[in-house]
Design an enzyme around this catalytic site. Structure first.
Site, PDB file in Angstrom:
ATOM      1  N   TYR A  69       0.975  -1.315   0.260  1.00 55.61           N
ATOM      2  CA  TYR A  69       0.202  -0.027   0.472  1.00 55.61           C
ATOM      3  C   TYR A  69       0.724   1.405  -0.088  1.00 55.61           C
ATOM      4  CZ  TYR A  69      -4.544  -2.293  -0.171  1.00 55.61           C
ATOM      5  OH  TYR A  69      -5.429  -3.332  -0.135  1.00 55.61           O
ATOM      6  N   GLN A 107     -15.159   4.268  -6.933  1.00 54.94           N
ATOM      7  CA  GLN A 107     -14.576   3.252  -6.193  1.00 54.94           C
ATOM      8  C   GLN A 107     -13.194   3.254  -6.105  1.00 54.94           C
ATOM      9  OE1 GLN A 107     -15.880  -0.564  -8.025  1.00 54.94           O
ATOM     10  NE2 GLN A 107     -16.748   0.563  -9.526  1.00 54.94           N
ATOM     11  N   ASP A 110      -7.661   6.930  -4.610  1.00 63.24           N
ATOM     12  CA  ASP A 110      -6.365   7.799  -5.316  1.00 63.24           C
ATOM     13  C   ASP A 110      -6.267   8.892  -4.849  1.00 63.24           C
ATOM     14  OD1 ASP A 110      -7.900   8.708  -7.776  1.00 63.24           O
ATOM     15  OD2 ASP A 110      -6.750   6.708  -8.945  1.00 63.24           O
ATOM     16  N   HIS A 125     -14.662   3.686  -1.617  1.00 63.51           N
ATOM     17  CA  HIS A 125     -13.965   2.297  -1.437  1.00 63.51           C
ATOM     18  C   HIS A 125     -12.890   2.743  -0.078  1.00 63.51           C
ATOM     19  CE1 HIS A 125     -15.299  -0.817  -4.219  1.00 63.51           C
ATOM     20  NE2 HIS A 125     -16.098  -0.845  -3.587  1.00 63.51           N
ATOM     21  N   CYS A 154       2.062   3.119  15.154  1.00 59.89           N
ATOM     22  CA  CYS A 154       0.348   3.922  16.404  1.00 59.89           C
ATOM     23  C   CYS A 154       1.394   4.445  17.697  1.00 59.89           C
ATOM     24  CB  CYS A 154      -0.526   3.685  16.506  1.00 59.89           C
ATOM     25  SG  CYS A 154      -1.885   4.691  17.230  1.00 59.89           S
ATOM     26  N   THR A 194     -14.934   0.322 -14.907  1.00 59.90           N
ATOM     27  CA  THR A 194     -14.805  -0.455 -14.220  1.00 59.90           C
ATOM     28  C   THR A 194     -14.960  -1.551 -14.646  1.00 59.90           C
ATOM     29  OG1 THR A 194     -15.919  -1.192 -11.623  1.00 59.90           O
ATOM     30  CG2 THR A 194     -17.306   0.474 -13.700  1.00 59.90           C
TER      31      THR A 194
END
Ligand code: BJW
Ligand code: ZN
Length: 247
Positions: A69, A107, A110, A125, A154, A194
């Site tokens: 990610y 969806q 970005d 999403h 965290c 999509t």
């Protein structure tokens, strides 16, 4: 191959009182962001994205999933909106100026629609640009690029995760409600870039089709929707959308 656009399709876009547009990864492909189902070259080609975009994958291997990610977050931050994103900004302005309603459902994670200038974008999403703690839900600000560690920690000791919706997770309630309300009220539903295989987003067009209102697809390739829309326009979103929407 790009098909000619039928005059009735142009008229539907020009005249509709409420347009809903649902976008997917294809609209950002021309900005250089690989689609979800496109192979990514190099190291990441050995992984199937469907096996990484799950809570189970993150629990099993938080380092791998965080690296994937964070690499994609870097790609999104480096990309710029393209002619397809910009055409939807013009469409929103035109529909609003004629007293109509325009709803952009995406969806995509970005942020390129917002950076192009689209407003009130419904992110079904989530976003790869916003992260949160998987344990205490804190939202860290100004995350360094790249992250300082994989996984990133965290203050509570938990792991940070991207603010996206993984397979098996519920979509944000307010986003899904807004999408269902708009799809059930619009008089033109456009599905853009999509593959239309991921639910519940892929089912939204049925709320328009079942009422007999106009539906349109813009896609480079055929999808399960292609035979079920009023107009299926074959081609890249960055070429077809500007021809549908004259600035
Ligand atoms: C171009 C182009 C160019 C290329 N121009 N075009 C009903 C039936 C069956 C299964 C289910 C069901 N309901 C729910 C499910 C399960 C599951 C699901 O749908 N599975 C199916 C795959 C079988 N859905 C879920 O799990 C959802 N959650 C849920 O339902 O929760 C229920 C629940 C309720 C209460 C409590 C708990 C749970 C969540 C789905 C989340 C999807 N998340 C992802 C990952 C996001 C983060 C990340 O990116 O890593 O979202 S999956 C991935 O797919 C991503 C995308 O947004 C999404 C859609 O993909 P998209 O955008 O269509 O991209 P591609 O790559 O598939 O297609 C690109 C297209 O563009 C292609 O057609 C190209 O041809 C085209 N193209 N260049 C125009 N230039
Ligand atoms: Zn925390």
């Amino acid at each position: 191959m790009t098909t000619p656009i039928p005059a009735e399709a142009l008229r539907a876009v020009a005249d509709a009182g409420h347009i809903v547009v649902l976008t997917g990864a294809g609209i950002s492909a021309e900005s250089g962001i690989p689609t979800f189902r496109d192979a990514i070259d190099g190291f990441w080609s050995q992984y199937d994205p469907r096996d990484l975009a799950t809570p189970e994958a993150f629990a099993r291997d938080p380092e791998l999933v965080t690296r994937w990610y964070d690499m994609r977050r870097g790609m999104c931050a480096a990309a710029s909106p393209n002619a397809g994103h910009q055409a939807l900004v013009h469409l929103q302005q035109q529909v609003t100026a004629r007293g109509g309603r325009f709803t952009l459902l995406t969806q995509n994670i970005d942020g390129l629609h917002q950076r192009a200038g689209s407003t009130e974008v419904v992110e079904l999403h989530g976003s790869i640009l916003r992260w949160r703690c998987a344990t205490c839900a804190a939202h860290p600000q100004d995350l360094p690029m790249p992250l300082p560690s994989f996984p990133a920690s965290c203050a509570c000791g938990g792991h940070l995760r991207p603010g996206v919706v993984w397979f098996g997770e519920a979509l944000p309630e307010s986003a899904l409600e807004a999408a269902v309300e708009a799809a059930a009220a619009c008089d033109l539903f456009m599905s853009v870039g999509t593959s239309a295989v991921v639910y519940p987003a892929a089912g939204l067009i049925d709320l328009a089709n079942d009422r007999g209102v106009a539906t349109m697809e813009v896609n480079r390739d055929p999808t399960p929707l292609t035979g079920r829309v009023s107009w299926a326009l074959t081609g890249c979103a960055g070429e077809v959308l500007p021809r549908l929407v004259t600035p």
